[in-house]
Design an enzyme around this catalytic site. Sequence first.
Site, PDB file in Angstrom:
ATOM      1  N   GLU A 121       0.845  -1.199   0.000  1.00  0.00           N
ATOM      2  CA  GLU A 121       0.000   0.000   0.000  1.00  0.00           C
ATOM      3  C   GLU A 121       0.880   1.248   0.000  1.00  0.00           C
ATOM      4  O   GLU A 121       1.840   1.311   0.755  1.00  0.00           O
ATOM      5  CB  GLU A 121      -0.853   0.032   1.281  1.00  0.00           C
ATOM      6  CG  GLU A 121      -1.638  -1.234   1.519  1.00  0.00           C
ATOM      7  CD  GLU A 121      -2.152  -1.331   2.969  1.00  0.00           C
ATOM      8  OE1 GLU A 121      -2.183  -0.292   3.663  1.00  0.00           O
ATOM      9  OE2 GLU A 121      -2.496  -2.438   3.377  1.00  0.00           O
ATOM     10  N   LYS A 123       2.385   4.516   1.148  1.00  0.00           N
ATOM     11  CA  LYS A 123       2.427   5.055   2.500  1.00  0.00           C
ATOM     12  C   LYS A 123       2.080   6.531   2.448  1.00  0.00           C
ATOM     13  O   LYS A 123       2.866   7.347   1.965  1.00  0.00           O
ATOM     14  CB  LYS A 123       3.818   4.850   3.105  1.00  0.00           C
ATOM     15  CG  LYS A 123       3.918   5.250   4.552  1.00  0.00           C
ATOM     16  CD  LYS A 123       5.235   4.752   5.144  1.00  0.00           C
ATOM     17  CE  LYS A 123       5.331   5.068   6.619  1.00  0.00           C
ATOM     18  NZ  LYS A 123       5.317   6.498   6.913  1.00  0.00           N
ATOM     19  N   ASP A 125       1.550  10.257   3.385  1.00  0.00           N
ATOM     20  CA  ASP A 125       2.277  11.151   4.276  1.00  0.00           C
ATOM     21  C   ASP A 125       1.307  12.143   4.918  1.00  0.00           C
ATOM     22  O   ASP A 125       1.197  13.289   4.489  1.00  0.00           O
ATOM     23  CB  ASP A 125       3.365  11.878   3.475  1.00  0.00           C
ATOM     24  CG  ASP A 125       4.448  12.404   4.389  1.00  0.00           C
ATOM     25  OD1 ASP A 125       4.395  12.106   5.598  1.00  0.00           O
ATOM     26  OD2 ASP A 125       5.339  13.097   3.885  1.00  0.00           O
ATOM     27  N   TYR A 232      -6.845   2.151   6.271  1.00  0.00           N
ATOM     28  CA  TYR A 232      -5.955   1.047   5.932  1.00  0.00           C
ATOM     29  C   TYR A 232      -5.793  -0.035   6.996  1.00  0.00           C
ATOM     30  O   TYR A 232      -5.139  -1.033   6.753  1.00  0.00           O
ATOM     31  CB  TYR A 232      -4.592   1.542   5.489  1.00  0.00           C
ATOM     32  CG  TYR A 232      -3.904   2.509   6.439  1.00  0.00           C
ATOM     33  CD1 TYR A 232      -3.468   2.104   7.688  1.00  0.00           C
ATOM     34  CD2 TYR A 232      -3.676   3.824   6.043  1.00  0.00           C
ATOM     35  CE1 TYR A 232      -2.832   2.984   8.540  1.00  0.00           C
ATOM     36  CE2 TYR A 232      -3.038   4.717   6.895  1.00  0.00           C
ATOM     37  CZ  TYR A 232      -2.618   4.289   8.140  1.00  0.00           C
ATOM     38  OH  TYR A 232      -1.997   5.160   8.979  1.00  0.00           O
ATOM     39  N   LYS A 320      10.767   2.832   2.280  1.00  0.00           N
ATOM     40  CA  LYS A 320      10.762   4.267   1.996  1.00  0.00           C
ATOM     41  C   LYS A 320      11.400   4.562   0.643  1.00  0.00           C
ATOM     42  O   LYS A 320      12.326   3.877   0.222  1.00  0.00           O
ATOM     43  CB  LYS A 320      11.535   5.023   3.089  1.00  0.00           C
ATOM     44  CG  LYS A 320      10.919   4.934   4.471  1.00  0.00           C
ATOM     45  CD  LYS A 320       9.666   5.778   4.542  1.00  0.00           C
ATOM     46  CE  LYS A 320       9.254   6.127   5.950  1.00  0.00           C
ATOM     47  NZ  LYS A 320      10.163   6.995   6.670  1.00  0.00           N
ATOM     48  N   CYS A 414      31.824  27.640  25.468  1.00  0.00           N
ATOM     49  CA  CYS A 414      30.410  27.594  25.109  1.00  0.00           C
ATOM     50  C   CYS A 414      29.963  28.971  24.597  1.00  0.00           C
ATOM     51  O   CYS A 414      30.155  29.970  25.293  1.00  0.00           O
ATOM     52  CB  CYS A 414      29.587  27.195  26.334  1.00  0.00           C
ATOM     53  SG  CYS A 414      27.813  27.362  26.068  1.00  0.00           S
ATOM     54  N   CYS A 417      27.239  30.464  27.338  1.00  0.00           N
ATOM     55  CA  CYS A 417      27.554  30.893  28.703  1.00  0.00           C
ATOM     56  C   CYS A 417      29.039  31.151  28.932  1.00  0.00           C
ATOM     57  O   CYS A 417      29.423  31.585  30.010  1.00  0.00           O
ATOM     58  CB  CYS A 417      27.031  29.869  29.709  1.00  0.00           C
ATOM     59  SG  CYS A 417      27.997  28.346  29.752  1.00  0.00           S
ATOM     60  N   CYS A 432      29.725  21.676  26.770  1.00  0.00           N
ATOM     61  CA  CYS A 432      29.831  22.826  27.656  1.00  0.00           C
ATOM     62  C   CYS A 432      29.840  22.309  29.086  1.00  0.00           C
ATOM     63  O   CYS A 432      29.054  21.444  29.454  1.00  0.00           O
ATOM     64  CB  CYS A 432      28.632  23.741  27.423  1.00  0.00           C
ATOM     65  SG  CYS A 432      28.305  24.874  28.776  1.00  0.00           S
ATOM     66  N   CYS A 438      24.469  27.214  32.505  1.00  0.00           N
ATOM     67  CA  CYS A 438      24.354  27.575  31.087  1.00  0.00           C
ATOM     68  C   CYS A 438      22.888  27.681  30.694  1.00  0.00           C
ATOM     69  O   CYS A 438      22.149  26.701  30.767  1.00  0.00           O
ATOM     70  CB  CYS A 438      25.046  26.505  30.238  1.00  0.00           C
ATOM     71  SG  CYS A 438      24.819  26.750  28.467  1.00  0.00           S
TER      72      CYS A 438
HETATM   73  S1  IVH Z   1      -0.139   0.428   8.757  1.00  0.00           S
HETATM   74  C1  IVH Z   1       0.280  -1.940  12.434  1.00  0.00           C
HETATM   75  N1  IVH Z   1      -0.573   1.388   6.351  1.00  0.00           N
HETATM   76  O1  IVH Z   1       2.825   5.210   8.555  1.00  0.00           O
HETATM   77  C2  IVH Z   1      -0.038  -1.081  11.258  1.00  0.00           C
HETATM   78  N2  IVH Z   1       0.456   2.810   7.971  1.00  0.00           N
HETATM   79  O2  IVH Z   1       5.359   4.539   9.925  1.00  0.00           O
HETATM   80  C3  IVH Z   1       0.552   0.281  11.350  1.00  0.00           C
HETATM   81  N3  IVH Z   1       0.903   5.084   7.172  1.00  0.00           N
HETATM   82  O3  IVH Z   1       1.688   5.422  11.875  1.00  0.00           O
HETATM   83  C4  IVH Z   1       0.240   1.201  10.265  1.00  0.00           C
HETATM   84  N4  IVH Z   1       0.086   4.803   5.131  1.00  0.00           N
HETATM   85  O4  IVH Z   1       0.579   6.928  10.096  1.00  0.00           O
HETATM   86  C5  IVH Z   1      -0.084   1.636   7.586  1.00  0.00           C
HETATM   87  N5  IVH Z   1      -1.063   2.117   4.222  1.00  0.00           N
HETATM   88  C6  IVH Z   1      -0.573   2.359   5.428  1.00  0.00           C
HETATM   89  C7  IVH Z   1      -0.046   3.621   5.788  1.00  0.00           C
HETATM   90  C8  IVH Z   1       0.477   3.802   7.081  1.00  0.00           C
HETATM   91  C9  IVH Z   1       0.650   5.659   5.989  1.00  0.00           C
HETATM   92  C10 IVH Z   1       1.551   5.749   8.318  1.00  0.00           C
HETATM   93  C11 IVH Z   1       0.816   5.625   9.628  1.00  0.00           C
HETATM   94  C12 IVH Z   1       1.759   4.935  10.569  1.00  0.00           C
HETATM   95  C13 IVH Z   1       3.076   5.232   9.935  1.00  0.00           C
HETATM   96  C14 IVH Z   1       4.086   4.178  10.309  1.00  0.00           C
END
Ligand code: IVH
Length: 689
Positions: A121, A123, A125, A232, A320, A414, A417, A432, A438
Amino acid sequence: MKQVSELTLDEAKKELEFLASEIAKADTSYYQNDDPYLSDAEYDKLKHRNADIEARFPELIRADSPSLRVGAKIKSGFQKVAHSFPMLSLGDVFSIEEVNDFIMTVKRFLNTSDDIAFYSEPKIDGLSFSARYENGIFVKGATRGDGTTGEDITENLRTIKQLPLKLPDGVPKILEVRGEVYMSKSDFFALNEKYANEGKKTFANPRNAAAGSLRQLDPKITAERNLSLFAYTWGEVSNRPWNTQEEFFNYLKDWGFPVNPHNKLCRNLTEVDDNFNHIMEIRASLPYDIDGIVHKVNSIELQDRLGFLTRTPRWAIAHKFPAEQALTTINNIRIQVGRTGALTPVADLEPVNVGGVIVSHATLHNEDEIRRKDIRIGDTVIIQRAGDVIPQVVGVKLEKRPTNSQEFIFPDTCPICGSHAIREEDEAVRRCTGGLYCPAQAIERIIHFVSRDAFDITGLGNKIIEDFYHEGILKNPADIFTLEQRNGGDDLFSSAQGIHLERKEGWGRKSVDNLFNAINEKRKISLPRFIYALGIRQVGTATALLIAKNYKNFDSFMVDMKSKETAKIISIDGIGASMATDMVEFFQEQHNIDIIEQLLQHISIEEFIDNSRNDSQLSGKTVVFTGTLQRMTRSEAKAKALSLGAKVAGSVSKNTDYVIIGADAGSKAKTARELGIAILSEEEFLSFL
Ligand code: IVH
């Protein structure tokens, strides 16, 4: 159509039911499917009719009424919500090799060489939310918070038209749907443009804009901001009829939740990789920001077997996208002084857009790093940012170095201070020596003290702490708890030390009250939070928890540390000698003891009760596994034992409490018999679970 004034109670009830479902349908086609079938005028007409009927029959207002999309303003801060099922995060990886490693670990854990199907899926943001439905009606919305406790954002979530307020018949009686709230790129640009025109501060990126919009005490503001969401995962559910992640998404769709159209079932590593590359290619054209792909084991049965590590599931990983880079110049290098006195060099940059975020500072880590990369003021450098980490300087473009570039001389005093800044022999950082003399260290310590995993006092932001420190209002953490007592209020003549918070710029009666309430709520604190809040070097949340578990109360910990008695602390699994030294040093400083004693006059620390595991027969016991287990792999069995509070050892000794034997157990079983140690079969062990 009948006039509202002529409707009978029964007719009104029926019509409100009809209107709620009609408006929900129109919302879905407009906000979710981008396919509106009502004109704005028709839609408004339905909403007005709904409001008029409700005005005459307020007792008939439905829990899923469209008029409740904008609720009342929240008076003082968000309420806390304890998650009945924790909201977890995910482990990160940055390459397909690491994804492969992850898959291998999963296979080893499950003792299988078969391909495992993953549901991949995008991810999103944004920021995660949890929406709770009871009998199909939306009753509570929460943010993730620290994963255990979030903030009550019920009224704010309700304003997001994509969120169904009423689910179809047949859904689980208790159902928590979780997902991500986000702001689309176009809504983000429009909002920023509007703010810029009005001379207001703009948001750095869509995620910040979404967070700022969702966490609004006035849900009207949230409603104006055009937020969107994707669902999700689930939290607490009374029953779970889906067998795979993929099936769960079909349920989500049926129930009316928006789900990401690019989610995809991948049957093996090649498909996972192909899909990742494909999404990376279309990433820029998506209407919202994503920062990677989440790969989840598709089978729920396997997910259950894999279980969880402390904060992350074993069955999912965040893959990522590679870090984003950009070129810019270094305008200046300056030193920041942290809580433990560390001098950190920071580069002030010509502001540059790195993957959608404007970056104007980057950390340079320490003096060796500056020398190693040969970074000079005036240089053109490559800046990189990945995920949430502070932007970094990857390297210098030497061919662009100007003739007047300037080397940075690292100070040995520092800059805040003036105390000596010294560097221990095998340390990379210079510190420091000013301690709490400080101002930078003193301020950072207060900031740490009130931070989320420590006392979590909302309303005492960094800027306020800095101002209060310089004005002499807050000199140390203990001063926080005497603030109300010392405040003279509006009364000009009762000037306790001349403090009149309500007369400060930007403050009023209400905000001062909110602050005092937030402080007073924290006069009782858990032991791990307190230990963490002290800000002892190397003592993070995990270490603080270990100390709390082993000492149970603060006094016995302090007694050991004051008398330099480190045997017990070093025997704790996970705490080493250098940490112990830092702890002892902390308690040798008289000013630290003074502050603790002052604090204890105003707060109480709860005795630590470890209720996670002590109800299990294995809790605190040392177990050894031997032989081949039939119903689970060795790592699975170990993980189960650990989750019940047991210690798992590799060999049998007189300290062993149980030996769990599988097929063909050899010498360990023999030793156990000789030592008279309790032996469990795999079945008996399973019965403990
Ligand atoms: S699953 C146990 N699915 O990513 C399941 N997270 O780094 C936990 N996020 O806190 C989350 N898209 O805010 C899941 N398709 C997706 C996601 C997703 C974005 C975010 C979510 C989570 C963070 C984890």
